[in-house]
Design a protein around this motif. Structure first.
Motif, PDB file in Angstrom:
ATOM      1  N   THR A  60      39.650   5.545  33.296  1.00 51.60           N
ATOM      2  CA  THR A  60      40.070   4.225  33.354  1.00 51.60           C
ATOM      3  C   THR A  60      40.480   3.199  32.118  1.00 51.60           C
ATOM      4  O   THR A  60      39.552   3.639  31.235  1.00 51.60           O
ATOM      5  N   ASN A  61      41.407   2.758  32.250  1.00 54.45           N
ATOM      6  CA  ASN A  61      41.467   1.738  30.866  1.00 54.45           C
ATOM      7  C   ASN A  61      40.415   0.488  31.074  1.00 54.45           C
ATOM      8  O   ASN A  61      40.785  -0.379  30.180  1.00 54.45           O
ATOM      9  N   ALA A  62      39.804   0.264  32.077  1.00 51.50           N
ATOM     10  CA  ALA A  62      38.928  -0.624  32.089  1.00 51.50           C
ATOM     11  C   ALA A  62      38.026  -0.948  30.901  1.00 51.50           C
ATOM     12  O   ALA A  62      37.466  -0.203  30.090  1.00 51.50           O
ATOM     13  N   SER A  63      38.030  -2.268  30.385  1.00 50.15           N
ATOM     14  CA  SER A  63      37.627  -2.889  29.079  1.00 50.15           C
ATOM     15  C   SER A  63      35.978  -2.765  29.077  1.00 50.15           C
ATOM     16  O   SER A  63      35.244  -3.384  28.142  1.00 50.15           O
ATOM     17  N   ARG A  64      35.444  -2.291  30.026  1.00 54.69           N
ATOM     18  CA  ARG A  64      34.009  -2.407  30.020  1.00 54.69           C
ATOM     19  C   ARG A  64      33.112  -0.974  29.830  1.00 54.69           C
ATOM     20  O   ARG A  64      33.927   0.217  30.236  1.00 54.69           O
ATOM     21  N   PRO A  65      31.847  -1.017  29.465  1.00 55.21           N
ATOM     22  CA  PRO A  65      31.179   0.222  29.576  1.00 55.21           C
ATOM     23  C   PRO A  65      31.124   1.064  30.860  1.00 55.21           C
ATOM     24  O   PRO A  65      31.302   0.593  31.893  1.00 55.21           O
ATOM     25  N   ASP A  66      30.888   2.373  30.784  1.00 56.67           N
ATOM     26  CA  ASP A  66      31.195   3.307  31.817  1.00 56.67           C
ATOM     27  C   ASP A  66      30.200   2.715  32.902  1.00 56.67           C
ATOM     28  O   ASP A  66      30.490   2.706  33.987  1.00 56.67           O
ATOM     29  N   GLU A  67      28.693   2.437  32.882  1.00 57.49           N
ATOM     30  CA  GLU A  67      28.048   1.865  34.049  1.00 57.49           C
ATOM     31  C   GLU A  67      28.257   0.532  34.496  1.00 57.49           C
ATOM     32  O   GLU A  67      27.983   0.685  35.764  1.00 57.49           O
ATOM     33  N   GLU A  68      28.850  -0.363  33.800  1.00 59.07           N
ATOM     34  CA  GLU A  68      29.488  -1.447  34.241  1.00 59.07           C
ATOM     35  C   GLU A  68      30.565  -1.363  35.127  1.00 59.07           C
ATOM     36  O   GLU A  68      30.900  -1.887  36.300  1.00 59.07           O
ATOM     37  N   VAL A  69      31.356  -0.099  34.851  1.00 57.25           N
ATOM     38  CA  VAL A  69      32.525   0.053  35.644  1.00 57.25           C
ATOM     39  C   VAL A  69      32.107   0.875  36.932  1.00 57.25           C
ATOM     40  O   VAL A  69      32.670   0.317  38.128  1.00 57.25           O
ATOM     41  N   ARG A  70      31.258   1.605  36.866  1.00 53.71           N
ATOM     42  CA  ARG A  70      30.609   2.183  38.053  1.00 53.71           C
ATOM     43  C   ARG A  70      30.279   1.316  39.049  1.00 53.71           C
ATOM     44  O   ARG A  70      30.480   1.347  40.390  1.00 53.71           O
ATOM     45  N   ARG A  71      29.407   0.255  38.568  1.00 51.76           N
ATOM     46  CA  ARG A  71      28.842  -1.057  39.491  1.00 51.76           C
ATOM     47  C   ARG A  71      29.984  -1.634  40.100  1.00 51.76           C
ATOM     48  O   ARG A  71      29.945  -2.076  41.215  1.00 51.76           O
ATOM     49  N   GLN A  72      31.066  -1.910  39.270  1.00 52.02           N
ATOM     50  CA  GLN A  72      32.310  -2.563  39.785  1.00 52.02           C
ATOM     51  C   GLN A  72      32.711  -1.719  41.101  1.00 52.02           C
ATOM     52  O   GLN A  72      33.111  -2.415  42.160  1.00 52.02           O
ATOM     53  N   ASP A  84      32.579  12.459  40.588  1.00 55.50           N
ATOM     54  CA  ASP A  84      31.431  13.107  39.888  1.00 55.50           C
ATOM     55  C   ASP A  84      30.930  12.234  38.833  1.00 55.50           C
ATOM     56  O   ASP A  84      29.880  12.044  38.417  1.00 55.50           O
ATOM     57  N   ASP A  85      31.921  11.630  38.079  1.00 56.17           N
ATOM     58  CA  ASP A  85      31.812  11.061  36.887  1.00 56.17           C
ATOM     59  C   ASP A  85      32.953  10.017  36.355  1.00 56.17           C
ATOM     60  O   ASP A  85      33.876   9.976  37.007  1.00 56.17           O
ATOM     61  N   LEU A  86      32.726   9.180  35.497  1.00 52.47           N
ATOM     62  CA  LEU A  86      33.844   8.248  34.889  1.00 52.47           C
ATOM     63  C   LEU A  86      33.892   8.203  33.553  1.00 52.47           C
ATOM     64  O   LEU A  86      32.664   8.313  32.946  1.00 52.47           O
ATOM     65  N   VAL A  87      34.760   7.847  32.801  1.00 51.07           N
ATOM     66  CA  VAL A  87      35.045   7.517  31.602  1.00 51.07           C
ATOM     67  C   VAL A  87      35.791   6.584  31.420  1.00 51.07           C
ATOM     68  O   VAL A  87      36.918   6.492  32.003  1.00 51.07           O
ATOM     69  N   SER A  88      35.541   5.363  30.541  1.00 55.02           N
ATOM     70  CA  SER A  88      36.292   4.115  30.443  1.00 55.02           C
ATOM     71  C   SER A  88      36.668   3.935  28.962  1.00 55.02           C
ATOM     72  O   SER A  88      36.157   4.333  27.903  1.00 55.02           O
ATOM     73  N   ALA A  89      37.850   3.430  28.954  1.00 55.41           N
ATOM     74  CA  ALA A  89      38.375   2.786  27.503  1.00 55.41           C
ATOM     75  C   ALA A  89      37.277   1.924  26.884  1.00 55.41           C
ATOM     76  O   ALA A  89      37.049   1.941  25.597  1.00 55.41           O
ATOM     77  N   PRO A 211      42.049  10.223  22.651  1.00 55.52           N
ATOM     78  CA  PRO A 211      40.443  10.389  22.692  1.00 55.52           C
ATOM     79  C   PRO A 211      39.982  10.013  24.089  1.00 55.52           C
ATOM     80  O   PRO A 211      38.848  10.726  24.575  1.00 55.52           O
ATOM     81  N   ILE A 212      40.354   9.457  25.035  1.00 52.00           N
ATOM     82  CA  ILE A 212      39.935   9.279  26.412  1.00 52.00           C
ATOM     83  C   ILE A 212      40.025  10.510  27.187  1.00 52.00           C
ATOM     84  O   ILE A 212      39.438  11.110  27.982  1.00 52.00           O
ATOM     85  N   TYR A 213      40.937  11.267  26.818  1.00 54.20           N
ATOM     86  CA  TYR A 213      41.326  12.645  27.413  1.00 54.20           C
ATOM     87  C   TYR A 213      40.361  13.458  27.031  1.00 54.20           C
ATOM     88  O   TYR A 213      39.778  14.356  27.849  1.00 54.20           O
ATOM     89  N   ALA A 214      40.343  13.727  25.720  1.00 55.16           N
ATOM     90  CA  ALA A 214      39.012  14.486  24.993  1.00 55.16           C
ATOM     91  C   ALA A 214      37.826  14.091  25.604  1.00 55.16           C
ATOM     92  O   ALA A 214      37.183  14.951  26.056  1.00 55.16           O
ATOM     93  N   ALA A 215      37.497  12.903  25.876  1.00 52.13           N
ATOM     94  CA  ALA A 215      36.256  12.464  26.381  1.00 52.13           C
ATOM     95  C   ALA A 215      36.051  13.100  27.917  1.00 52.13           C
ATOM     96  O   ALA A 215      34.982  13.357  28.452  1.00 52.13           O
ATOM     97  N   ALA A 216      37.139  12.817  28.624  1.00 51.70           N
ATOM     98  CA  ALA A 216      37.178  13.109  30.032  1.00 51.70           C
ATOM     99  C   ALA A 216      37.005  14.663  30.255  1.00 51.70           C
ATOM    100  O   ALA A 216      36.401  15.100  31.017  1.00 51.70           O
ATOM    101  N   LEU A 217      37.859  15.246  29.375  1.00 56.10           N
ATOM    102  CA  LEU A 217      37.449  17.011  29.486  1.00 56.10           C
ATOM    103  C   LEU A 217      36.199  17.329  28.960  1.00 56.10           C
ATOM    104  O   LEU A 217      35.739  18.205  29.790  1.00 56.10           O
ATOM    105  N   GLU A 218      35.547  16.746  28.135  1.00 55.91           N
ATOM    106  CA  GLU A 218      34.162  16.893  27.697  1.00 55.91           C
ATOM    107  C   GLU A 218      33.165  16.632  28.909  1.00 55.91           C
ATOM    108  O   GLU A 218      32.558  17.500  29.317  1.00 55.91           O
ATOM    109  N   ARG A 219      33.481  15.760  29.798  1.00 55.78           N
ATOM    110  CA  ARG A 219      32.734  15.469  30.879  1.00 55.78           C
ATOM    111  C   ARG A 219      32.956  16.377  31.840  1.00 55.78           C
ATOM    112  O   ARG A 219      31.907  16.994  32.632  1.00 55.78           O
TER     113      ARG A 219
END
Length: 298
Positions: A60-72, A84-89, A211-219
């Motif tokens: 997601t391109n949400a401008s918040r940390p991962d855990e804050e996005v999860r709570r939203q 299973d997990d998420l990665v945010s911009a 970078p966000i795709y690299a991070a997501a693929l690492e997850r």
């Protein structure tokens, strides 16, 4: 399945193609939620994919940390078991803020995004020094201060002042516009694009950038316990210039959701699909999807 645009199949549901993939990188805003509610059919489709042994990471391109996005997401009713997990911009931007410890920052964006700086302070063990544009070492852009009542032109004087000081802007959300319910509003990406157009330096986090795709693929690698085959990883999204373009650059198949942010231009006045408009989107994105869907269903 039926061919909808020059051989790109229009699927009736994710089940039509799910067997070809082990993992999904799914957009959040526009596919799973719209900022006011979650889409139960989309959540069910992702849940069923996971039930068959697949892995789902929200990207997601949400401008918040991962855990804050999860709570939203959870607060909007999205069930935890549909991903299973998420990665945010915002998470990637956060890492850059932490790396700039000791520098002063000007926050260009609404106060609801202050969590980015609170989390940076927590990780650093010290406050992040936030100052006005005249005293900052760099800028973090998370969007317009009031996207409901402001235009991009309202920011021209501010952007010119930032450019005059040669400040680098960290764009925490590359989206140009996003749908909130039935409304389209400008995002940080629109201001960053405007800043770059006058010669400003911009570091952009999120889709369509690598970078966000690299991070997501690492997850995915960590979740699945080994390397992930890109040929068996499907990106799902509704943004031509973020999701589709990003999947193309990352070498991933994409399921393009048509009734998202581009709905009005693809279905003028709520009518039939404008295939010429769809082809123009593909051309401008520099990529073609593997398949089309009106919305995400199983």
């Amino acid at each position: 399945m039926t061919a909808d645009s020059r051989g790109v199949p229009l699927i009736s549901g994710l089940r039509d193609i799910a067997g070809g993939y082990d993992a999904i990188l799914c957009d959040g805003w526009g596919v799973l939620i719209d900022g006011r509610r979650h889409f139960p059919d989309a959540a069910e489709a992702l849940r069923r994919f996971r039930a068959q042994g697949g892995t789902v990471v929200l990207i997601t391109n949400a401008s918040r940390p991962d855990e804050e996005v999860r709570r939203q997401l959870l607060s909007l009713g999205a069930p935890q078991d549909c991903f299973d997990d998420l990665v945010s911009a915002g998470e990637l931007a956060l890492r850059e803020i932490v790396a700039r410890a000791g520098q002063t920052v000007y926050h260009l964006g609404p106060s609801r995004d202050d969590g980015l700086f609170r989390e940076a302070a927590r990780r650093l063990g010290a406050p992040v020094t936030r100052v006005g544009p005249d005293a900052a070492d760099y800028v973090v852009c998370t969007g317009l201060f009031n996207e409901r009542n402001e235009s991009l032109a309202d920011y021209d004087a501010l952007l010119a002042a930032l450019r005059a000081r040669d400040l680098t802007m960290l764009c925490a959300n590359p989206d140009i516009v996003v749908a909130i319910g039935a409304d389209l509003v400008y995002c940080a990406g629109a201001l960053a694009e405007r800043y770059a157009a006058i010669g400003g330096r911009v570091l952009t986090f999120g889709k369509p950038h690598a970078p966000i795709y690299a991070a997501a693929l690492e997850r995915l690698k960590n979740l699945r316990g080994g390397d992930v085959d890109k040929a068996r990883t499907l990106a799902i999204g509704d943004g031509a210039f973020t999701d589709l373009a990003g999947a193309g650059r990352a070498g991933l198949d994409c399921l393009f959701i048509m009734h998202g942010v581009h709905r009005d231009e693809l279905h003028p006045e709520g009518g039939a699909l404008d295939e010429a408009a769809l082809e123009l989107l593909f051309a401008r994105a520099g990529a073609r999807p593997k398949a089309l869907a009106r919305e995400l269903f199983w």
